[in-house]
Design a protein around this motif. Structure first.
Motif, mmCIF file in Angstrom:
data_model
loop_
_atom_site.group_PDB
_atom_site.id
_atom_site.type_symbol
_atom_site.label_atom_id
_atom_site.label_comp_id
_atom_site.label_asym_id
_atom_site.label_seq_id
_atom_site.Cartn_x
_atom_site.Cartn_y
_atom_site.Cartn_z
ATOM 1 N N GLU A 60 -11.161 -47.138 25.231
ATOM 2 C CA GLU A 60 -9.698 -47.034 25.215
ATOM 3 C C GLU A 60 -9.164 -46.162 24.086
ATOM 4 O O GLU A 60 -9.629 -46.230 22.945
ATOM 5 N N ILE A 61 -8.162 -45.366 24.436
ATOM 6 C CA ILE A 61 -7.472 -44.529 23.448
ATOM 7 C C ILE A 61 -5.990 -44.875 23.455
ATOM 8 O O ILE A 61 -5.384 -44.989 24.526
ATOM 9 N N ILE A 62 -5.412 -45.083 22.246
ATOM 10 C CA ILE A 62 -3.947 -45.064 22.173
ATOM 11 C C ILE A 62 -3.545 -44.005 21.151
ATOM 12 O O ILE A 62 -4.323 -43.639 20.266
ATOM 13 N N LEU A 63 -2.334 -43.498 21.313
ATOM 14 C CA LEU A 63 -1.830 -42.445 20.430
ATOM 15 C C LEU A 63 -0.687 -42.996 19.579
ATOM 16 O O LEU A 63 0.035 -43.902 20.015
ATOM 17 N N LEU A 64 -0.560 -42.450 18.388
ATOM 18 C CA LEU A 64 0.604 -42.777 17.569
ATOM 19 C C LEU A 64 1.288 -41.462 17.193
ATOM 20 O O LEU A 64 0.715 -40.617 16.497
ATOM 21 N N ASP A 65 2.481 -41.251 17.743
ATOM 22 C CA ASP A 65 3.302 -40.057 17.492
ATOM 23 C C ASP A 65 2.583 -38.772 17.956
ATOM 24 O O ASP A 65 1.352 -38.726 18.071
ATOM 25 N N ALA A 66 3.365 -37.738 18.244
ATOM 26 C CA ALA A 66 2.813 -36.419 18.590
ATOM 27 C C ALA A 66 3.896 -35.397 18.269
ATOM 28 O O ALA A 66 4.787 -35.142 19.075
ATOM 29 N N GLY A 67 3.788 -34.849 17.057
ATOM 30 C CA GLY A 67 4.848 -33.964 16.565
ATOM 31 C C GLY A 67 4.509 -32.501 16.669
ATOM 32 O O GLY A 67 3.435 -32.111 17.110
ATOM 33 N N ILE A 87 2.349 -30.851 6.136
ATOM 34 C CA ILE A 87 3.490 -31.687 6.508
ATOM 35 C C ILE A 87 3.926 -31.177 7.865
ATOM 36 O O ILE A 87 4.407 -30.060 7.988
ATOM 37 N N GLY A 88 3.697 -31.977 8.899
ATOM 38 C CA GLY A 88 4.111 -31.536 10.225
ATOM 39 C C GLY A 88 3.142 -31.983 11.293
ATOM 40 O O GLY A 88 2.034 -32.429 10.990
ATOM 41 N N LYS A 89 3.578 -31.882 12.540
ATOM 42 C CA LYS A 89 2.820 -32.193 13.766
ATOM 43 C C LYS A 89 1.936 -33.432 13.652
ATOM 44 O O LYS A 89 0.769 -33.424 14.043
ATOM 45 N N ASN A 90 2.545 -34.529 13.165
ATOM 46 C CA ASN A 90 1.813 -35.784 13.042
ATOM 47 C C ASN A 90 1.396 -36.301 14.404
ATOM 48 O O ASN A 90 2.233 -36.512 15.281
ATOM 49 N N THR A 91 0.115 -36.496 14.566
ATOM 50 C CA THR A 91 -0.475 -36.862 15.856
ATOM 51 C C THR A 91 -1.749 -37.637 15.553
ATOM 52 O O THR A 91 -2.649 -37.096 14.927
ATOM 53 N N CYS A 92 -1.806 -38.897 15.968
ATOM 54 C CA CYS A 92 -2.978 -39.697 15.603
ATOM 55 C C CYS A 92 -3.534 -40.437 16.812
ATOM 56 O O CYS A 92 -2.791 -40.965 17.634
ATOM 57 N N VAL A 93 -4.847 -40.436 16.895
ATOM 58 C CA VAL A 93 -5.561 -41.097 17.988
ATOM 59 C C VAL A 93 -6.242 -42.350 17.431
ATOM 60 O O VAL A 93 -6.886 -42.292 16.383
ATOM 61 N N PHE A 94 -6.101 -43.474 18.133
ATOM 62 C CA PHE A 94 -6.871 -44.681 17.819
ATOM 63 C C PHE A 94 -7.745 -44.976 19.022
ATOM 64 O O PHE A 94 -7.277 -44.931 20.169
ATOM 65 N N GLU A 95 -8.999 -45.288 18.745
ATOM 66 C CA GLU A 95 -9.961 -45.396 19.836
ATOM 67 C C GLU A 95 -10.824 -46.633 19.620
ATOM 68 O O GLU A 95 -11.359 -46.847 18.526
ATOM 69 N N TYR A 96 -10.941 -47.437 20.666
ATOM 70 C CA TYR A 96 -11.895 -48.549 20.589
ATOM 71 C C TYR A 96 -12.610 -48.612 21.931
ATOM 72 O O TYR A 96 -11.961 -48.754 22.969
ATOM 73 N N GLY A 97 -13.931 -48.526 21.894
ATOM 74 C CA GLY A 97 -14.688 -48.471 23.144
ATOM 75 C C GLY A 97 -14.185 -47.312 23.967
ATOM 76 O O GLY A 97 -14.073 -46.177 23.496
#
Lengths: 604, 604
Positions: free
Chosen positions: B33-40, B21-31
């Protein structure tokens, strides 16, 4: 309450077990005579670096050792007998009375510590009455608890009868068939109990604690559903739980391999004394079970609290020599985590699950019950004994407060009870209870190396070392107050973005500046030679380096400063570097992440 | 599942928040391109000495920083936004979209860290749709959580729509009147959701999480019964709880003094944005309330987790400058202890009680509810979105497993879900979900001094220093292989019953024995002078001293060995003392009381 100054007074002095769960140790004193009830140990809390075991400060008993007439042991748990081997190194106890299982476990400990000759162990049976000294007569009353052979005691004293509950719950269906001796308890209640001293562990929990027997059907279901191996972990000393597991092993046609020294020890003594009943051939050595079918096997192991070196923790970390978790294993945690152990336990569970085990855990599964009574058990105890005075023990402060509230709800007036801390001297007469003073009640920390006691100053050093590391600086000066070689620097446990060479340069500059600014203050030409105050200049240099470190690496590492001067036969100056603390602390205070601002100073 | 090698694939790579539980950090990648969702961020666990903050290893994003198109923030909790200021020092993020409250809190953090120019913050409102890069379109769906202005997001990608729940519970009576946008969620369920990525925090808990509103009547009763001052502590970011306390303050005619920087910050931003509604004059500065009647006062403070430096902890330790507990005070813990904090919290409660406060705490009082949904909330989320694939996130391993079981109970087949760890690369196509690799996923530890990152080697040194202390030995040799001065020894954090003089004598003897036995191996006469392998002899001496220490003080303190040889311009040999670890560890592993057996060695 009004107390006549000439009234005979009994003193009750707990040295451990109050405002905590652990190291239960109680002194009863009348006139010149002292008897003890239990002497346990506690485990280190956060911040007690490198500490293995926590004991009460025994100053009071060391100073009064000639007055000790004997000890009563209520049961064989570590927090009731674990301190005895350590104390016997400091003073003799003429005789220790206790239940057979507790005495068997204690005998092994005394042997191991080489102090078996410092006391005499005598075993007692239910309703045995023993006299200790001139003033104390103790009757052992069978109670029910998580370890077998556990007792409540009635202590007859010149001021009246005290009931000390020991650890208890009221279990009407005990696994070993040994019922709580409610008849004897009622008899005391009828005759009159001056003071009840009662276990407060679950004082905050409403209701009754379920019977140990209630675990049976739930474990039975879990065992029945398991298709592969079953690994069960519980407290090594939970004799009744071990009995249940062995009964279920037989029912489900499984052999049992026991892993963990303490569990093997408890099972051996319990079987020997008849507290665990099972056939010999149910046990198999770990090496023998390798070739058995998985569904014929139970591995019974220590480690229910996620203890780092325990079998279950090593299994979860894939570090156990014999046991590897595989898919199809069922692992049963038949114990709740003690506060402070929660993270270690859940981490262990997670690792076991990742390795493929089906892990059965959690409070809602009915696979663990407490050995301590809840509010309704407490009420029944008070109702049976009808005490005039009430002294809640064995609990943290809020548990004691809640237990007192329970007693009040049953009509014991607030002035007839006291909430005390370790070291408080409770004075009890026929008509009054009060706190009349305080004896030393700190803690003694036994080092992991078992080389000795960890003093408060050492713990402070360790705390600073842990958080900020250590910097060693070695320099050599000549008679002109110049550096004769360039300073050497070593960093351990220090975080800095600076290069070592850069730090070395800064330190050299700092030293050179201090020397050029202040050398003349400390070096006075005398008749034949220059008279240098090496200690004085060393102190100045050390302070300067400390200021530099705080500025340059934003932290306060411990500094070991070695200075060689040309007048010496040594690479460093002779004065010892000692740690001075802002204020000397009589008792050890430990806090989680406090950052002590201790600085090293040179004393001559 | 069968995956066509040419099928378009979306990658989901959590760098934090899995198996924890903690430091939620998620990468979404297509081709490309990268987008991030949250960075805890996360907080240090046991054994992370001197560490303030734990961050995910950002190697993957550092190496792919040119591909980052932007970030989505779901809400303003530290474990979702706290890492951003640190990451922005390593790479830029072109744009960060997020709710108004989260962006207000984040803006302050970026300003403080001096990285406000490294990104652009853009606020979103419910149902706002934003496009990031060529491939991602994100719709913000209002949800309910313990902080105001929280969102679930729908992420439109070339392979389909993903719903990421963010943190949520389903609260039908939200304090701020902002309902969960179930209509929008249902609309996505109707149109078709490829994958649900869902918060697993309370996956082990049956039932629904009660509404935040349910706390109101219980706090109301507590406030009504208080006759003196009321002190309330809760999480600084629990905006709705703060609103409830302020409403009750008005109802019970009390003024509110707020203590604690983070709480003042959250209240200021929340009032500014309308998430906390109250009259200005209800607030009073702490200095002004001294002369007010006790029954007109509420002190609202941080420290609900027993954090060492927090206001409530300092109050309990009698170390707070302004506030002293007195008899008649009521202290309300409107928060449950997070596992790991339990002991700190109950110790704080006990201290407050001892000081005379009536402390209201405990799970049975109804004065706290979780911000995360339980099993029934999870089912409702799955029922609304009807996802094809399921990815449980935001939880420890057993929570993820239980959440997957909940999903399975609703008909999602096991092959349509994966249980993953940080760094796992989830590959998602229209027809398949699988784990296709791993990126670096360790942790980075930010030092208490904030001077830098605590490396694994430094942490090992600190662990050894904490448990066994440090011994510094300084010697000087001459060309004959003799000690030219007697060794100097300093002990810090070391427990030994030996006198320093005795230890000095033993070390001197050890050194002299080694020198007389082995000097000739390392000192070879050459044409003009003796050729001495100083490094070789230093290694021998160091090993000898270490063996001696283990034998004499039964422990393994860190050894700093300084050797001066006559051929040098320094008090010690030039080679640096370095720590060699048995095996280099790529990721940091920390265990509670493990005793590392690292030895110091000399390398040239």
């Amino acid at each position: 309450m009004i107390k006549s100054p000439t009234a005979p007074t009994l003193k009750i002095i707990p040295l451990g077990g109050l405002h905590e769960i652990g190291k239960n140790t109680c002194v009863f004193e009348y006139g010149e005579e002292i008897i003890l009830l239990d002497a346990g140990l506690a485990f280190p809390s956060d911040g007690m670096h490198g500490v293995n075991i926590v004991l009460p400060d025994m100053t009071y008993l060391r100073e009064n050792k000639h007055r000790i007439k004997g000890m009563i042991v209520t049961h064989g748990h570590e927090d009731h007998i674990g301190g005895i081997p350590y104390h016997l190194k400091q003073f003799e106890i003429p005789v220790i009375y206790g239940p057979r299982l507790a005495m068997a476990l204690l005998a092994g400990k005394l042997e191991e510590a080489g102090v078996a000759n410092r006391t005499e162990l005598r075993t007692v049976l239910p309703r045995d009455i023993v006299r200790i000294g001139k003033h104390f007569v103790v009757e052992y009353i069978r109670n029910t608890h998580s370890i077998a052979d556990s007792f409540t005691v009635a202590i007859h004293t010149p001021v009246g009868v005290l009931i000390h509950t020991g650890d208890f719950k009221i279990d009407h269906t005990p696994v070993d068939g040994e019922f709580f001796d409610l008849q004897k308890l009622a008899e005391y209640g009828e005759k009159g109990v001056l003071c009840l001293i009662s276990d407060s562990t679950n004082a905050e929990v409403p209701g009754f604690t379920p019977s140990e027997r209630s675990v049976y059907p739930n474990l039975d279901r879990v065992f029945g559903q398991a298709t592969g191996r079953i690994l069960v972990t519980t407290f090594a000393s939970s004799v009744h739980r071990l009995q249940i597991v062995l009964e279920l092993a037989k029912k489900h046609n499984r052999y049992v391999a026991v892993v963990g020294r303490s569990m093997l020890n408890v099972i051996a003594h319990s079987r020997n004394l008849g507290y665990i009943k099972c056939e010999d051939n149910i046990f198999q050595p770990l090496k023998a079970v390798r070739n058995m079918p998985d569904d014929k096997l139970i591995i019974l192991t220590t480690g229910s609290q996620g203890e780092p070196m325990s079998a279950m923790t090593r299994i979860a970390n894939c570090e156990h020599q014999e046991i590897r978790i595989k898919k199809g294993d069922t692992v049963v945690f038949s114990a709740n985590p003690i506060p402070g152990n929660t993270i270690a336990v859940v981490n262990t569970i997670d690792k076991l699950m990742i390795l493929g085990a089906n892990v059965i855990y959690g409070r809602d599964k009915g696979i663990h019950v407490s050995g301590h009574g809840c509010q309704e058990d407490h009420k029944l105890m008070i109702a049976m004994t009808k005490p005039k005075f009430f002294l809640p023990v064995h609990g943290e402060h809020r548990m004691l407060v809640q237990h007192a509230k329970t007693a009040q709800s049953m009509g014991i007036p607030p002035q007839n009870m006291v909430i005390i801390d370790n070291g408080d001297v409770v004075e009890l007469t026929q008509n009054s209870i009060s706190v009349g003073g305080k004896v030393p009640s700190g803690i003694e920390l036994v080092d992991g190396s078992r080389a000795g006691v960890v003093k408060a100053s050492v713990l402070k050093e360790r705390q600073q070392l842990a958080e900020e590391g250590v910097v060693t600086v070695a320099v050599a000066l000549n008679w002109e107050g110049k550096l004769s070689v360039k300073p050497e620097i070593h960093l351990k446990g220090v975080v800095t973005s600076l290069e070592r060479s850069q730090l070395q340069k800064s330190i050299t500059q700092t030293i050179e500046t201090i020397l050029s600014d202040r050398w003349s203050e400390f070096a006075k030409p005398s008749e034949t030679k220059i008279d240098v105050d090496w200690v004085g200049i060393q102190t100045q240099l050390e302070r300067g380096i400390q200021r530099l470190l705080r500025r340059e690496i934003q932290s306060n590492p411990l500094l070991v400063f070695l200075m060689q001067n040309p007048g010496e036969e040594s690479v460093v100056t002779t004065p010892k570097v000692v740690i001075t603390t802002p204020e000397p602390e009589p008792a050890v205070k430990v806090t989680g992440r406090r950052r002590p601002r201790t600085v090293t100073k040179v004393a001559s």
